[in-house]
Design an enzyme around this catalytic site. Structure first.
Site, PDB file in Angstrom:
ATOM      1  N   ALA A  63       0.856  -1.185   0.000  1.00  0.00           N
ATOM      2  CA  ALA A  63       0.000   0.000   0.000  1.00  0.00           C
ATOM      3  C   ALA A  63       0.891   1.234   0.000  1.00  0.00           C
ATOM      4  O   ALA A  63       2.041   1.190   0.437  1.00  0.00           O
ATOM      5  CB  ALA A  63      -0.887  -0.020   1.231  1.00  0.00           C
ATOM      6  N   GLY A 106       0.869  -5.169   0.819  1.00  0.00           N
ATOM      7  CA  GLY A 106      -0.277  -5.313  -0.079  1.00  0.00           C
ATOM      8  C   GLY A 106       0.119  -5.892  -1.431  1.00  0.00           C
ATOM      9  O   GLY A 106      -0.728  -6.465  -2.132  1.00  0.00           O
ATOM     10  N   GLU A 109       0.083  -9.510  -0.853  1.00  0.00           N
ATOM     11  CA  GLU A 109      -1.339  -9.879  -0.730  1.00  0.00           C
ATOM     12  C   GLU A 109      -2.033  -9.864  -2.097  1.00  0.00           C
ATOM     13  O   GLU A 109      -2.880 -10.709  -2.378  1.00  0.00           O
ATOM     14  CB  GLU A 109      -2.037  -8.928   0.249  1.00  0.00           C
ATOM     15  CG  GLU A 109      -1.561  -9.150   1.684  1.00  0.00           C
ATOM     16  CD  GLU A 109      -2.055  -8.084   2.643  1.00  0.00           C
ATOM     17  OE1 GLU A 109      -1.880  -6.880   2.353  1.00  0.00           O
ATOM     18  OE2 GLU A 109      -2.627  -8.442   3.686  1.00  0.00           O
ATOM     19  N   GLU A 129       4.554  -4.985   7.103  1.00  0.00           N
ATOM     20  CA  GLU A 129       3.687  -3.959   7.704  1.00  0.00           C
ATOM     21  C   GLU A 129       4.067  -3.644   9.138  1.00  0.00           C
ATOM     22  O   GLU A 129       3.990  -2.492   9.580  1.00  0.00           O
ATOM     23  CB  GLU A 129       2.215  -4.407   7.659  1.00  0.00           C
ATOM     24  CG  GLU A 129       1.600  -4.390   6.274  1.00  0.00           C
ATOM     25  CD  GLU A 129       1.720  -5.712   5.526  1.00  0.00           C
ATOM     26  OE1 GLU A 129       2.595  -6.535   5.884  1.00  0.00           O
ATOM     27  OE2 GLU A 129       0.929  -5.912   4.589  1.00  0.00           O
TER      28      GLU A 129
HETATM   29  C1  HXC Z   1       4.919   4.707  -0.812  1.00  0.00           C
HETATM   30  C2  HXC Z   1       6.959   3.937  -1.542  1.00  0.00           C
HETATM   31  C3  HXC Z   1       6.660   2.637  -1.094  1.00  0.00           C
HETATM   32  C4  HXC Z   1       5.377   2.425  -0.477  1.00  0.00           C
HETATM   33  C5  HXC Z   1       8.635   2.620  -1.940  1.00  0.00           C
HETATM   34  N1  HXC Z   1       8.187   3.882  -2.060  1.00  0.00           N
HETATM   35  N2  HXC Z   1       7.719   1.846  -1.353  1.00  0.00           N
HETATM   36  N3  HXC Z   1       6.106   4.954  -1.407  1.00  0.00           N
HETATM   37  N4  HXC Z   1       4.563   3.493  -0.356  1.00  0.00           N
HETATM   38  N5  HXC Z   1       4.976   1.227  -0.035  1.00  0.00           N
HETATM   39  C6  HXC Z   1       8.874   5.021  -2.620  1.00  0.00           C
HETATM   40  C7  HXC Z   1       9.972   5.555  -1.717  1.00  0.00           C
HETATM   41  O1  HXC Z   1       9.444   6.394  -0.717  1.00  0.00           O
HETATM   42  C8  HXC Z   1      10.841   6.286  -2.698  1.00  0.00           C
HETATM   43  O2  HXC Z   1      10.260   7.548  -2.968  1.00  0.00           O
HETATM   44  C9  HXC Z   1      10.752   5.415  -3.942  1.00  0.00           C
HETATM   45  O3  HXC Z   1       9.553   4.664  -3.816  1.00  0.00           O
HETATM   46  C10 HXC Z   1      11.908   4.457  -4.057  1.00  0.00           C
HETATM   47  O4  HXC Z   1      11.987   3.726  -2.856  1.00  0.00           O
HETATM   48  P1  HXC Z   1      13.371   3.242  -2.238  1.00  0.00           P
HETATM   49  O5  HXC Z   1      13.093   2.757  -0.871  1.00  0.00           O
HETATM   50  O6  HXC Z   1      14.405   4.299  -2.393  1.00  0.00           O
HETATM   51  O7  HXC Z   1      13.717   2.050  -3.241  1.00  0.00           O
HETATM   52  P2  HXC Z   1      14.618   0.768  -2.998  1.00  0.00           P
HETATM   53  O8  HXC Z   1      15.877   1.128  -2.280  1.00  0.00           O
HETATM   54  O9  HXC Z   1      14.711   0.123  -4.342  1.00  0.00           O
HETATM   55  O10 HXC Z   1      13.774  -0.191  -2.007  1.00  0.00           O
HETATM   56  C11 HXC Z   1      12.621  -0.835  -2.500  1.00  0.00           C
HETATM   57  C12 HXC Z   1      11.787  -1.386  -1.316  1.00  0.00           C
HETATM   58  C13 HXC Z   1      11.503  -0.245  -0.303  1.00  0.00           C
HETATM   59  C14 HXC Z   1      12.534  -2.531  -0.626  1.00  0.00           C
HETATM   60  C15 HXC Z   1      10.494  -1.921  -1.939  1.00  0.00           C
HETATM   61  O11 HXC Z   1      11.035   0.901  -1.019  1.00  0.00           O
HETATM   62  C16 HXC Z   1      10.509  -0.578   0.761  1.00  0.00           C
HETATM   63  O12 HXC Z   1      10.811  -1.277   1.725  1.00  0.00           O
HETATM   64  N6  HXC Z   1       9.281  -0.061   0.610  1.00  0.00           N
HETATM   65  C17 HXC Z   1       8.249  -0.162   1.640  1.00  0.00           C
HETATM   66  C18 HXC Z   1       7.705  -1.570   1.706  1.00  0.00           C
HETATM   67  C19 HXC Z   1       6.618  -1.682   2.760  1.00  0.00           C
HETATM   68  O13 HXC Z   1       6.796  -1.347   3.944  1.00  0.00           O
HETATM   69  N7  HXC Z   1       5.446  -2.178   2.351  1.00  0.00           N
HETATM   70  C20 HXC Z   1       4.288  -2.345   3.217  1.00  0.00           C
HETATM   71  C21 HXC Z   1       3.391  -1.127   3.119  1.00  0.00           C
HETATM   72  S1  HXC Z   1       1.990  -1.256   4.174  1.00  0.00           S
HETATM   73  P3  HXC Z   1      11.143   8.873  -3.162  1.00  0.00           P
HETATM   74  O14 HXC Z   1      10.117   9.952  -3.263  1.00  0.00           O
HETATM   75  O15 HXC Z   1      12.037   8.966  -1.982  1.00  0.00           O
HETATM   76  O16 HXC Z   1      11.888   8.634  -4.446  1.00  0.00           O
HETATM   77  C22 HXC Z   1       0.951  -2.271   3.331  1.00  0.00           C
HETATM   78  C23 HXC Z   1      -0.374  -2.505   3.999  1.00  0.00           C
HETATM   79  C24 HXC Z   1      -1.272  -3.337   3.149  1.00  0.00           C
HETATM   80  O17 HXC Z   1       1.223  -2.760   2.278  1.00  0.00           O
HETATM   81  C25 HXC Z   1      -2.703  -3.178   3.578  1.00  0.00           C
HETATM   82  C26 HXC Z   1      -3.685  -3.696   2.576  1.00  0.00           C
HETATM   83  C27 HXC Z   1      -3.622  -3.099   1.245  1.00  0.00           C
END
Ligand code: HXC
Length: 255
Positions: A63, A106, A109, A129
């Protein structure tokens, strides 16, 4: 365009999430587009299988954290995102997830909403998450447990640590692992093979596997038997068996 949808030959369609700059994070626009395309595909009589993919380096990073960081509980409820996931849950036609790179939160999922998951050998799956103070909200606690069991699920959900495609395959979270650059071709080839099968039988198989899993065994077996018997009223059953006996390829018509 944050999603790209193409109808391809062979009775299949391809839906790609296309926000690589945000690691294909599932904002509301992307989720609404996914639901709209899945609904359209469901009602398209020419289409029999959908492949859902991301971009070459990421399937979906979950998400959109930036779009929900400041939201409250009632706002999250009013966004109504479960209605969007419901469209995927209700899709009666086979769905294949083609996973390259990260499938997190997500995104993992979303892959688990599919019926078959083809993963690249560099793919990574996770439910991180907990690291951002929340928990899975689109089936992660339930679909993962039903796929891989309590102990693997607890480790992934409580630690937030991702797993490799090989580990995911070993524990039953993915159907097949192929080299990264072959994921889409393999998923599309499998989709075409499934689309060439008798569509009513394909729907019934999907229905029985999914609904039967939540039923007592006796009731599920009775439902399977009824579905099996009803297929003998289809033209495709007659054609499939005649073609076998006559040693020729069947021509299924979906009736
Ligand atoms: C918003 C995101 C994002 C996310 C990455 N970005 N994931 N923005 N939501 N989930 C954005 C970053 O802020 C960044 O923006 C750009 O994408 C590149 O991200 P990096 O981290 O620099 O890239 P990288 O080093 O390649 O790492 C990739 C990654 C990491 C491992 C996927 O981005 C990451 O861990 N993302 C979060 C994963 C996460 O926590 N997912 C769960 C979310 S909660 P800028 O502007 O700085 O360039 C969830 C709840 C589900 O999913 C509920 C039901 C739907």
């Amino acid at each position: 365009m944050e999603t790209l949808y193409e109808r391809l030959d062979g009775g299949i369609a391809l839906l790609r999430i296309n926000r690589p700059e945000a690691r294909n994070a599932l904002n509301m626009a992307v989720r609404e587009q996914i639901a709209a395309h899945v609904a359209a595909m469901t009602h398209d009589a020419e289409l029999h299988c959908l492949v859902i993919a991301g971009t070459p380096k990421v399937f979906a990073a979950g998400a959109d954290i930036k779009a929900m960081a400041d939201a409250g509980a009632s706002e999250m409820m009013l966004r109504g995102s479960d209605a969007i996931w419901q469209v995927l849950r209700d899709c009666p036609k086979p769905l294949i997830a083609a996973v390259n790179g990260w499938a997190l939160g997500g995104g993992c999922e979303l892959a688990m909403h599919a019926d078959i998951i083809i993963a690249g050998d560099g793919a990574r799956f996770g439910q991180p998450e907990i690291k951002v103070g929340i928990m899975p909200g689109a089936g992660g606690t339930q679909r993962l447990t039903r796929s891989v069991g309590k102990f693997k699920t607890m480790k992934m959900l409580l630690s937030g640590e991702p797993i490799s495609a090989i580990e995911a395959e070993r524990m039953g979270l993915v159907s097949e692992v192929v080299p990264d650059d072959e994921v889409l071709d393999r998923a599309l080839a499998l989709a075409r093979a499934i689309a060439a099968m008798p569509p009513i039988a394909a729907r019934r198989i999907k229905q029985l596997v999914l609904t039967g899993a939540d039923m007592p065994l006796g009731a599920a077996l009775a439902m399977e038997r009824t579905a099996f018997e009803l297929l003998f009223d289809t033209q495709d059953q007659k054609e499939g068996m005649r073609a076998f006996i006559e040693k020729r390829a069947p021509r299924f018509v979906g009736r």
